[in-house]
Design an enzyme around this catalytic site. Sequence first.
Site, PDB file in Angstrom:
ATOM      1  N   LYS A 189      -0.249   1.494   1.150  1.00 52.32           N
ATOM      2  CA  LYS A 189       0.098   2.541   0.187  1.00 52.32           C
ATOM      3  C   LYS A 189      -0.141   3.944   0.755  1.00 52.32           C
ATOM      4  O   LYS A 189       0.434   4.920   0.295  1.00 52.32           O
ATOM      5  CB  LYS A 189      -0.658   2.321  -1.108  1.00 52.32           C
ATOM      6  CG  LYS A 189      -0.152   1.051  -1.800  1.00 52.32           C
ATOM      7  CD  LYS A 189      -0.715   0.835  -3.170  1.00 52.32           C
ATOM      8  CE  LYS A 189      -0.018  -0.310  -3.867  1.00 52.32           C
ATOM      9  NZ  LYS A 189      -0.211  -1.621  -3.200  1.00 52.32           N
TER      10      LYS A 189
HETATM   11  C1  LIG Z   1       0.697  -2.753  -3.307  1.00 53.78           C
HETATM   12  C2  LIG Z   1       0.524  -3.830  -2.316  1.00 53.78           C
HETATM   13  C3  LIG Z   1       1.520  -4.826  -2.114  1.00 53.78           C
HETATM   14  C4  LIG Z   1       2.779  -4.900  -2.951  1.00 53.78           C
HETATM   15  O1  LIG Z   1       3.721  -3.895  -2.641  1.00 53.78           O
HETATM   16  P1  LIG Z   1       4.930  -3.579  -3.634  1.00 53.78           P
HETATM   17  O2  LIG Z   1       5.605  -2.379  -3.084  1.00 53.78           O
HETATM   18  O3  LIG Z   1       4.286  -3.332  -4.983  1.00 53.78           O
HETATM   19  O4  LIG Z   1       5.829  -4.774  -3.670  1.00 53.78           O
HETATM   20  C5  LIG Z   1       1.303  -5.772  -1.120  1.00 53.78           C
HETATM   21  N1  LIG Z   1       0.168  -5.768  -0.377  1.00 53.78           N
HETATM   22  C6  LIG Z   1      -0.806  -4.835  -0.536  1.00 53.78           C
HETATM   23  C7  LIG Z   1      -2.035  -4.909   0.300  1.00 53.78           C
HETATM   24  C8  LIG Z   1      -0.667  -3.834  -1.511  1.00 53.78           C
HETATM   25  O5  LIG Z   1      -1.653  -2.917  -1.667  1.00 53.78           O
END
Ligand SMILES: *Cc1c(COP(=O)(O)O)cnc(C)c1O
Length: 493
Positions: free
Chosen positions: A113
């Site tokens: 993120k």
């Molecule tokens: C948020 C997250 C995801 C999922 O990603 P999306 O864009 O919501 O599909 C997968 N793995 C981790 C470690 C995350 O923090």
Amino acid sequence: MIFYSTRDNKKTPYQPAEVIKMGLAPDGGLFVPDHIPSVSTRELISMSELKYEELAARILSLYLTDYTYDELLEDCSAAYSAKSFPDGACPLVCVGDNMYSLELWHGPTCAFKDMALQLMPRLLSRALVKCGEARKALVLVATSGDTGKAALEGYKNIDRLNIAVFFPSDGVSEIQKLQMQTQDGSNVHVAGLRGNFDDIQTAVKNIFADPVKTEELDRRGYFFSSANSINFGRLAPQIVYYFKAYLDLVKGGKVEVGESINICVPTGNFGNILAAYIAMLMGLPINKLICASNSNNILTDFLKSGRYDRNRGFHLTISPSMDILISSNLERLIYLVGGCEYTAKCMEELKNLGSYQVNEEILSKIQESFCGYYADEELTRATVKKYFEKFAYLLDTHTAVAFAALDKYLESTADNTPCVVASTASPYKFAADVYSSIFGTAPDEGTGALYSLSSRTNTEIPHPLKDLSSKKIRFDGITDTDHILDEIEALMK
Ligand SMILES: *Cc1c(COP(=O)(O)O)cnc(C)c1O
């Protein structure tokens, strides 16, 4: 470039800066660009010598046309600096034959993120100026762990933005809690709340929707904003790294320019994989997008049958950032394939019945590009162990779900197209479950799990997590959801 809402058949136009400031369209739909810009093979080749921040500015400038290239380059340079990403923005690691891991977690919070949240607040700060917005933004975040910390690191000390993050006091890991409670920055606030994630999410949503509170805030020169993954400002930076991964494969002599690759993404809210789909529509040579889910396998079922049905049990798993039953960004896929009237109809059914079924034509269009597989808890753990023993590669629990899905795909198709797997978190962020998956016993408690994992696997603890136990706790408050506004008070002084 202008933007529309996915549900608006009158096609009310919005400028990119407005889209970033507003987040969600007024009719409840998501913002989408009026067309997808294409990148020719010649342009693609010309990108191969760019630094990451230059590539990011180039691609973003195709969408954010009311930002100058220089503004975008300045923001991307600040977001992806060596200080925040000491190992480079997102190294591509060869794991096995035709199998690559795109490590998106070398940022300040060790989760993917960061790739979007290091940049988006800078775009938002500029959007306020571009839109003639005199007020400051007050960003409220309800988090189950990863988003909160990544948002805090992204928004801290950014002009005209303040951020408050609320987490369930008993619902996050010890490491996640410490990461948030030790947050620095002059414009941040953090508090634990009694209740589960849903209670907190609901409490925050109620504040956003309360006209009395919104008005009071307005009088004091603020407006509410969210850091949610439905904002196009979070989606756009994610398109960039798929181009980067492809260019790395070309430069490394692994694929010829124009040759297709597959991409496999561990999916929750459908943001990350949708960004890969947009890269594909822009012309990046992608053959298949493999959508990986954990036991909350609503997307696996949807991609097989065209039926999206959230009337099912919810599972808490060891890949908690994928424990989601409403994948908000799927709405953008329905729009891109079926148009706005079709999207509005599906979303109305989802709201009223908790489910919808897309027709054969739309399903087969989606299946041309996507397929879905899932891994339950046992398979996720077995995959962490297998990749460590067979390839000496340490996977976090989310990335393990993706490699498990890729294994299933390879078994059922024998398609040996080179595949890039989006690796979404450092294994150290989920150290306890990674450790027990490999060694079959529990590691030391709390931050002790970091050291247990490091000594048994002979790998390094990432810097942002290593310093954690020596950092001062700034926010140890725990309160009730009724007191969210009292908590924010401190931030507006
Ligand atoms: C948020 C997250 C995801 C999922 O990603 P999306 O864009 O919501 O599909 C997968 N793995 C981790 C470690 C995350 O923090």
